[in-house]
Design a protein around this motif. Structure first.
Motif, short mmCIF file in Angstrom:
data_model
loop_
_atom_site.label_atom_id
_atom_site.label_comp_id
_atom_site.label_asym_id
_atom_site.label_seq_id
_atom_site.Cartn_x
_atom_site.Cartn_y
_atom_site.Cartn_z
N ALA A 106 107.90 158.30 -22.38
CA ALA A 106 107.39 159.39 -21.55
C ALA A 106 108.06 160.40 -20.94
O ALA A 106 107.79 161.73 -20.90
N PHE A 107 109.40 160.06 -20.51
CA PHE A 107 110.63 161.03 -19.85
C PHE A 107 110.77 161.97 -21.01
O PHE A 107 110.93 163.24 -20.73
N ALA A 108 111.04 161.59 -22.20
CA ALA A 108 111.30 162.62 -23.26
C ALA A 108 110.19 163.45 -23.68
O ALA A 108 110.44 164.71 -23.88
N ARG A 109 108.89 163.06 -23.63
CA ARG A 109 107.72 163.68 -24.15
C ARG A 109 107.48 164.93 -22.97
O ARG A 109 107.16 166.14 -23.35
N LEU A 110 107.62 164.25 -21.72
CA LEU A 110 107.11 165.18 -20.49
C LEU A 110 108.42 166.18 -20.20
O LEU A 110 107.99 167.40 -19.76
N THR A 111 109.58 166.01 -20.44
CA THR A 111 110.45 166.63 -19.98
C THR A 111 111.06 167.51 -20.93
O THR A 111 111.51 168.80 -20.92
N GLY A 112 111.22 167.20 -22.21
CA GLY A 112 111.88 167.68 -23.26
C GLY A 112 113.29 167.81 -23.22
O GLY A 112 113.83 166.90 -22.82
N ILE A 113 113.78 168.73 -24.03
CA ILE A 113 115.38 168.55 -24.04
C ILE A 113 115.99 169.02 -22.58
O ILE A 113 115.48 170.08 -22.02
N THR A 114 116.59 168.08 -21.84
CA THR A 114 117.10 168.35 -20.59
C THR A 114 118.35 167.91 -20.29
O THR A 114 118.79 166.99 -20.99
N ALA A 115 119.02 168.34 -19.18
CA ALA A 115 120.29 167.66 -18.97
C ALA A 115 119.97 166.72 -17.88
O ALA A 115 121.21 166.03 -17.50
N SER A 116 118.87 166.41 -17.28
CA SER A 116 118.63 165.40 -16.53
C SER A 116 119.02 164.12 -17.31
O SER A 116 118.63 163.61 -18.15
N PRO A 117 119.79 163.06 -16.26
CA PRO A 117 120.00 161.84 -17.06
C PRO A 117 118.74 160.77 -17.07
O PRO A 117 117.92 160.99 -16.11
N TYR B 125 111.32 161.39 -12.98
CA TYR B 125 109.82 161.00 -12.29
C TYR B 125 109.03 160.78 -13.68
O TYR B 125 108.20 159.80 -13.36
N GLY B 126 109.20 161.42 -14.84
CA GLY B 126 108.18 161.05 -15.77
C GLY B 126 108.32 159.68 -16.45
O GLY B 126 107.42 159.09 -16.64
N ALA B 127 109.61 159.14 -16.24
CA ALA B 127 109.88 157.75 -16.58
C ALA B 127 109.19 156.91 -15.63
O ALA B 127 108.42 155.94 -16.19
N HIS B 128 109.04 156.97 -14.53
CA HIS B 128 108.56 156.23 -13.48
C HIS B 128 107.09 156.28 -13.75
O HIS B 128 106.27 155.13 -13.63
N LEU B 129 106.53 157.25 -13.84
CA LEU B 129 104.91 157.57 -14.21
C LEU B 129 104.54 156.72 -15.47
O LEU B 129 103.42 156.18 -15.53
N GLY B 130 105.49 157.04 -16.32
CA GLY B 130 105.08 156.21 -17.71
C GLY B 130 105.05 154.86 -17.47
O GLY B 130 104.42 154.27 -18.10
N GLY B 131 106.30 154.38 -16.84
CA GLY B 131 106.39 152.92 -16.79
C GLY B 131 105.17 152.19 -16.00
O GLY B 131 104.57 151.21 -16.34
N THR B 132 104.71 153.12 -14.91
CA THR B 132 103.51 152.46 -14.01
C THR B 132 102.30 152.72 -14.99
O THR B 132 101.63 151.64 -14.65
N TYR C 41 107.43 165.12 -9.83
CA TYR C 41 107.56 165.44 -11.29
C TYR C 41 107.03 167.04 -11.43
O TYR C 41 107.40 167.82 -11.83
N LEU C 42 105.69 166.94 -10.27
CA LEU C 42 105.07 168.18 -10.43
C LEU C 42 105.76 169.67 -9.78
O LEU C 42 105.75 170.51 -10.09
N SER C 43 106.79 169.15 -8.96
CA SER C 43 107.57 170.18 -8.14
C SER C 43 109.15 170.47 -8.64
O SER C 43 109.73 171.08 -8.19
N SER C 44 109.34 169.48 -9.74
CA SER C 44 110.94 169.65 -9.90
C SER C 44 111.05 170.81 -10.84
O SER C 44 110.37 171.10 -11.65
N VAL C 45 112.33 171.15 -10.68
CA VAL C 45 112.82 172.23 -11.58
C VAL C 45 113.67 171.65 -12.70
O VAL C 45 114.51 170.88 -12.65
#
Length: 111
Positions: free
Chosen positions: A16-27, A98-105, A86-90
């Motif tokens: 979910a993190f990969a799909r929602l965030t795409g290519i990112t430098a976020s760990p 945040y996407g990983a948390h939501l996907g896990g839940t 997730y909605l407010s993050s740059v």
């Protein structure tokens, strides 16, 4: 069931993190999606049961203590910061997945 949920929620959270965030430098480090999956599983397993939890707003009487609320309400309360984050993050600035948390839940609730 708990071990399967823990492992699969971690995998689904990463997906979910990969799909929602795409290519990112976020760990993407840690087991927070797995723990969120266990929370989703517990909330849907005990949907209407009252669950005791400790709340802490401020270190004064009346602002911290124990409460017993339905599991579905606790799930919403604990998921709201992740959804808002997730909605407010740059992109590429946030250090929380945040996407990983939501996907896990979500995965824990589906199981």
């Amino acid at each position: 069931l708990v071990a399967i949920t823990y492992l699969s929620a971690g995998l689904f959270g990463a997906y979910a993190f990969a799909r929602l965030t795409g290519i990112t430098a976020s760990p993407l480090v840690g087991a927070s999606a797995s723990v969120s999956g266990l929370g989703g599983l517990a909330a849907f397993h005990c949907w209407k049961e009252r669950v005791n939890f400790f709340y802490f707003i401020f270190p004064q009487p009346g602002y911290m203590g124990f409460a017993a609320w339905p599991a579905w309400l606790i799930l919403l309360i604990f998921s709201a910061p992740d959804l808002g984050g997730y909605l407010s993050s740059v992109p590429d600035v946030s250090s929380v997945a945040y996407g990983a948390h939501l996907g896990g839940t979500l995965w824990g609730a589906v199981i």
